[in-house]
Design a protein around this motif. Structure first.
Motif, PDB file in Angstrom:
ATOM      1  N   PHE A  23      15.799  14.823  15.433  1.00  0.00           N
ATOM      2  CA  PHE A  23      14.506  15.066  14.799  1.00  0.00           C
ATOM      3  C   PHE A  23      14.066  13.827  14.025  1.00  0.00           C
ATOM      4  CE2 PHE A  23      17.059  18.986  14.831  1.00  0.00           C
ATOM      5  CZ  PHE A  23      16.308  19.733  15.717  1.00  0.00           C
ATOM      6  N   TYR A  24      12.776  13.499  14.120  1.00  0.00           N
ATOM      7  CA  TYR A  24      12.223  12.324  13.436  1.00  0.00           C
ATOM      8  C   TYR A  24      10.941  12.712  12.711  1.00  0.00           C
ATOM      9  CZ  TYR A  24      15.378   9.675  16.433  1.00  0.00           C
ATOM     10  OH  TYR A  24      16.492   9.185  17.065  1.00  0.00           O
ATOM     11  N   LEU A  25      10.825  12.306  11.468  1.00  0.00           N
ATOM     12  CA  LEU A  25       9.609  12.467  10.680  1.00  0.00           C
ATOM     13  C   LEU A  25       9.212  11.083  10.191  1.00  0.00           C
ATOM     14  CD1 LEU A  25       7.505  14.236   9.212  1.00  0.00           C
ATOM     15  CD2 LEU A  25       9.116  14.398   7.319  1.00  0.00           C
ATOM     16  N   ASP A  26       8.041  10.627  10.569  1.00  0.00           N
ATOM     17  CA  ASP A  26       7.538   9.291  10.230  1.00  0.00           C
ATOM     18  C   ASP A  26       8.509   8.194  10.669  1.00  0.00           C
ATOM     19  OD1 ASP A  26       5.260  10.391   9.095  1.00  0.00           O
ATOM     20  OD2 ASP A  26       6.186  10.537   7.110  1.00  0.00           O
ATOM     21  N   GLY A  27       9.124   8.364  11.818  1.00  0.00           N
ATOM     22  CA  GLY A  27      10.031   7.362  12.363  1.00  0.00           C
ATOM     23  C   GLY A  27      11.435   7.393  11.801  1.00  0.00           C
ATOM     24  N   MET A  28      11.677   8.226  10.799  1.00  0.00           N
ATOM     25  CA  MET A  28      13.018   8.320  10.202  1.00  0.00           C
ATOM     26  C   MET A  28      13.730   9.556  10.741  1.00  0.00           C
ATOM     27  SD  MET A  28      12.171   7.258   6.268  1.00  0.00           S
ATOM     28  CE  MET A  28      13.845   7.559   5.801  1.00  0.00           C
ATOM     29  N   GLU A  29      14.998   9.368  11.112  1.00  0.00           N
ATOM     30  CA  GLU A  29      15.761  10.484  11.660  1.00  0.00           C
ATOM     31  C   GLU A  29      16.130  11.470  10.561  1.00  0.00           C
ATOM     32  OE1 GLU A  29      19.862  11.408  14.123  1.00  0.00           O
ATOM     33  OE2 GLU A  29      19.188   9.334  13.910  1.00  0.00           O
ATOM     34  N   ILE A  30      16.002  12.755  10.883  1.00  0.00           N
ATOM     35  CA  ILE A  30      16.351  13.822   9.946  1.00  0.00           C
ATOM     36  C   ILE A  30      17.566  14.554  10.515  1.00  0.00           C
ATOM     37  CG2 ILE A  30      15.556  15.913   8.798  1.00  0.00           C
ATOM     38  CD1 ILE A  30      12.704  15.047   9.469  1.00  0.00           C
ATOM     39  N   PRO A  31      18.640  14.668   9.746  1.00  0.00           N
ATOM     40  CA  PRO A  31      19.780  15.457  10.228  1.00  0.00           C
ATOM     41  C   PRO A  31      19.374  16.921  10.376  1.00  0.00           C
ATOM     42  CG  PRO A  31      20.377  14.158   8.284  1.00  0.00           C
ATOM     43  CD  PRO A  31      18.905  14.037   8.466  1.00  0.00           C
ATOM     44  N   SER A  32      19.926  17.604  11.342  1.00  0.00           N
ATOM     45  CA  SER A  32      19.516  18.988  11.595  1.00  0.00           C
ATOM     46  C   SER A  32      19.832  19.916  10.424  1.00  0.00           C
ATOM     47  CB  SER A  32      20.167  19.511  12.873  1.00  0.00           C
ATOM     48  OG  SER A  32      21.569  19.531  12.740  1.00  0.00           O
ATOM     49  N   GLU A  33      20.853  19.568   9.623  1.00  0.00           N
ATOM     50  CA  GLU A  33      21.187  20.399   8.456  1.00  0.00           C
ATOM     51  C   GLU A  33      20.115  20.303   7.377  1.00  0.00           C
ATOM     52  OE1 GLU A  33      23.556  17.378   8.776  1.00  0.00           O
ATOM     53  OE2 GLU A  33      23.990  18.495  10.591  1.00  0.00           O
ATOM     54  N   LYS A  34      19.446  19.156   7.299  1.00  0.00           N
ATOM     55  CA  LYS A  34      18.465  18.930   6.240  1.00  0.00           C
ATOM     56  C   LYS A  34      17.029  19.098   6.738  1.00  0.00           C
ATOM     57  CE  LYS A  34      21.408  15.791   3.696  1.00  0.00           C
ATOM     58  NZ  LYS A  34      21.536  14.485   3.064  1.00  0.00           N
ATOM     59  N   LEU A  35      16.866  19.628   7.933  1.00  0.00           N
ATOM     60  CA  LEU A  35      15.532  19.745   8.519  1.00  0.00           C
ATOM     61  C   LEU A  35      14.636  20.662   7.690  1.00  0.00           C
ATOM     62  CD1 LEU A  35      13.690  19.036  10.910  1.00  0.00           C
ATOM     63  CD2 LEU A  35      14.582  21.048  12.068  1.00  0.00           C
ATOM     64  N   GLU A  36      15.116  21.842   7.352  1.00  0.00           N
ATOM     65  CA  GLU A  36      14.294  22.794   6.600  1.00  0.00           C
ATOM     66  C   GLU A  36      13.959  22.271   5.213  1.00  0.00           C
ATOM     67  OE1 GLU A  36      14.355  27.457   5.226  1.00  0.00           O
ATOM     68  OE2 GLU A  36      15.579  26.821   6.922  1.00  0.00           O
ATOM     69  N   SER A  37      14.922  21.684   4.519  1.00  0.00           N
ATOM     70  CA  SER A  37      14.647  21.174   3.174  1.00  0.00           C
ATOM     71  C   SER A  37      13.677  19.995   3.219  1.00  0.00           C
ATOM     72  CB  SER A  37      15.949  20.779   2.473  1.00  0.00           C
ATOM     73  OG  SER A  37      16.592  19.738   3.186  1.00  0.00           O
ATOM     74  N   THR A  38      13.760  19.160   4.255  1.00  0.00           N
ATOM     75  CA  THR A  38      12.836  18.034   4.395  1.00  0.00           C
ATOM     76  C   THR A  38      11.428  18.534   4.667  1.00  0.00           C
ATOM     77  OG1 THR A  38      14.628  16.679   5.275  1.00  0.00           O
ATOM     78  CG2 THR A  38      12.389  15.897   5.647  1.00  0.00           C
ATOM     79  N   ILE A  39      11.294  19.520   5.537  1.00  0.00           N
ATOM     80  CA  ILE A  39       9.969  20.077   5.822  1.00  0.00           C
ATOM     81  C   ILE A  39       9.391  20.727   4.579  1.00  0.00           C
ATOM     82  CG2 ILE A  39       8.748  21.852   7.138  1.00  0.00           C
ATOM     83  CD1 ILE A  39      10.614  21.274   9.465  1.00  0.00           C
ATOM     84  N   LYS A  40      10.236  21.427   3.815  1.00  0.00           N
ATOM     85  CA  LYS A  40       9.776  22.072   2.587  1.00  0.00           C
ATOM     86  C   LYS A  40       9.265  21.052   1.578  1.00  0.00           C
ATOM     87  CE  LYS A  40      12.057  26.152   1.826  1.00  0.00           C
ATOM     88  NZ  LYS A  40      13.105  27.007   1.305  1.00  0.00           N
ATOM     89  N   SER A  41       9.980  19.947   1.430  1.00  0.00           N
ATOM     90  CA  SER A  41       9.571  18.937   0.448  1.00  0.00           C
ATOM     91  C   SER A  41       8.326  18.179   0.895  1.00  0.00           C
ATOM     92  CB  SER A  41      10.726  17.965   0.182  1.00  0.00           C
ATOM     93  OG  SER A  41      11.012  17.216   1.348  1.00  0.00           O
ATOM     94  N   GLN A  42       8.122  18.011   2.193  1.00  0.00           N
ATOM     95  CA  GLN A  42       6.967  17.274   2.705  1.00  0.00           C
ATOM     96  C   GLN A  42       5.740  18.162   2.919  1.00  0.00           C
ATOM     97  OE1 GLN A  42       6.759  13.915   3.367  1.00  0.00           O
ATOM     98  NE2 GLN A  42       8.771  13.698   2.409  1.00  0.00           N
ATOM     99  N   ALA A  43       5.893  19.466   2.876  1.00  0.00           N
ATOM    100  CA  ALA A  43       4.795  20.386   3.190  1.00  0.00           C
ATOM    101  C   ALA A  43       3.605  20.219   2.253  1.00  0.00           C
ATOM    102  CB  ALA A  43       5.300  21.827   3.158  1.00  0.00           C
ATOM    103  N   LYS A  44       3.837  19.859   1.015  1.00  0.00           N
ATOM    104  CA  LYS A  44       2.737  19.693   0.057  1.00  0.00           C
ATOM    105  C   LYS A  44       1.862  18.491   0.395  1.00  0.00           C
ATOM    106  CE  LYS A  44       5.142  21.935  -3.725  1.00  0.00           C
ATOM    107  NZ  LYS A  44       6.438  22.241  -3.199  1.00  0.00           N
ATOM    108  N   GLU A  45       2.453  17.472   0.999  1.00  0.00           N
ATOM    109  CA  GLU A  45       1.711  16.270   1.361  1.00  0.00           C
ATOM    110  C   GLU A  45       0.898  16.458   2.642  1.00  0.00           C
ATOM    111  OE1 GLU A  45       4.107  12.751   1.431  1.00  0.00           O
ATOM    112  OE2 GLU A  45       5.347  13.477  -0.225  1.00  0.00           O
ATOM    113  N   TYR A  46       1.250  17.447   3.437  1.00  0.00           N
ATOM    114  CA  TYR A  46       0.571  17.700   4.709  1.00  0.00           C
ATOM    115  C   TYR A  46       0.035  19.135   4.720  1.00  0.00           C
ATOM    116  CZ  TYR A  46       3.089  13.519   6.180  1.00  0.00           C
ATOM    117  OH  TYR A  46       3.586  12.251   6.283  1.00  0.00           O
ATOM    118  N   PRO A  47      -1.110  19.377   4.116  1.00  0.00           N
ATOM    119  CA  PRO A  47      -1.617  20.748   3.990  1.00  0.00           C
ATOM    120  C   PRO A  47      -2.182  21.339   5.283  1.00  0.00           C
ATOM    121  CG  PRO A  47      -3.199  19.197   3.088  1.00  0.00           C
ATOM    122  CD  PRO A  47      -1.987  18.404   3.456  1.00  0.00           C
TER     123      PRO A  47
END
Length: 129
Positions: free
Chosen positions: A69-93
């Motif tokens: 998984f990649y967000l903005d070109g940076m790889e996201i580990p599958s364990e941290k996928l949900e927490s990363t999406i949660k933290s970035q959700a406010k920036e992408y309404p």
């Protein structure tokens, strides 16, 4: 003493018809009670997609052929996928766009969708590259 027996030439289908009618009625009663859950997907058009991304803030997660998984070109580990999406959700309404490689697995895309729904994102689009 030999008895003459009449041969059995006809089949009585009345009991069979009764069974089929009972099964039909049971299915007609049960069918509306079944609760089917599905995914509401918005499929973007290729031509309009570039304009939508420039005008709005949509989080884009890429899934490559090896199910990374990649967000903005940076790889996201599958364990941290949900927490990363949660933290970035406010920036992408405006929601989430999942771009998947043609060789990626269906399970990887579903994992992103589940993580997004658990993070509170309701607008999810899927695109294949």
């Amino acid at each position: 003493m030999a008895r003459n027996r009449d041969t059995f030439n006809e089949i009585n289908i009345t009991p069979l018809t009764d069974i089929f009618l009972v099964l039909l009625i049971i299915m007609m009663v049960i069918a509306p009670m079944l609760d089917q859950q599905g995914l509401n997907l918005t499929v973007p058009e290729n031509a309009a997609q570039e304009q939508v991304q420039k005008e709005s803030k949509i989080m884009t997660i890429m899934v490559d052929a090896s199910d990374k998984f990649y967000l903005d070109g940076m790889e996201i580990p599958s364990e941290k996928l949900e927490s990363t999406i949660k933290s970035q959700a406010k920036e992408y309404p405006d929601g989430l766009l999942i771009r998947t490689d043609a060789d990626s697995s269906h399970g990887a895309m579903v994992k992103v969708m589940d993580s997004a729904r658990n993070s509170g994102i309701t607008s999810i689009s899927v695109d294949s590259i």
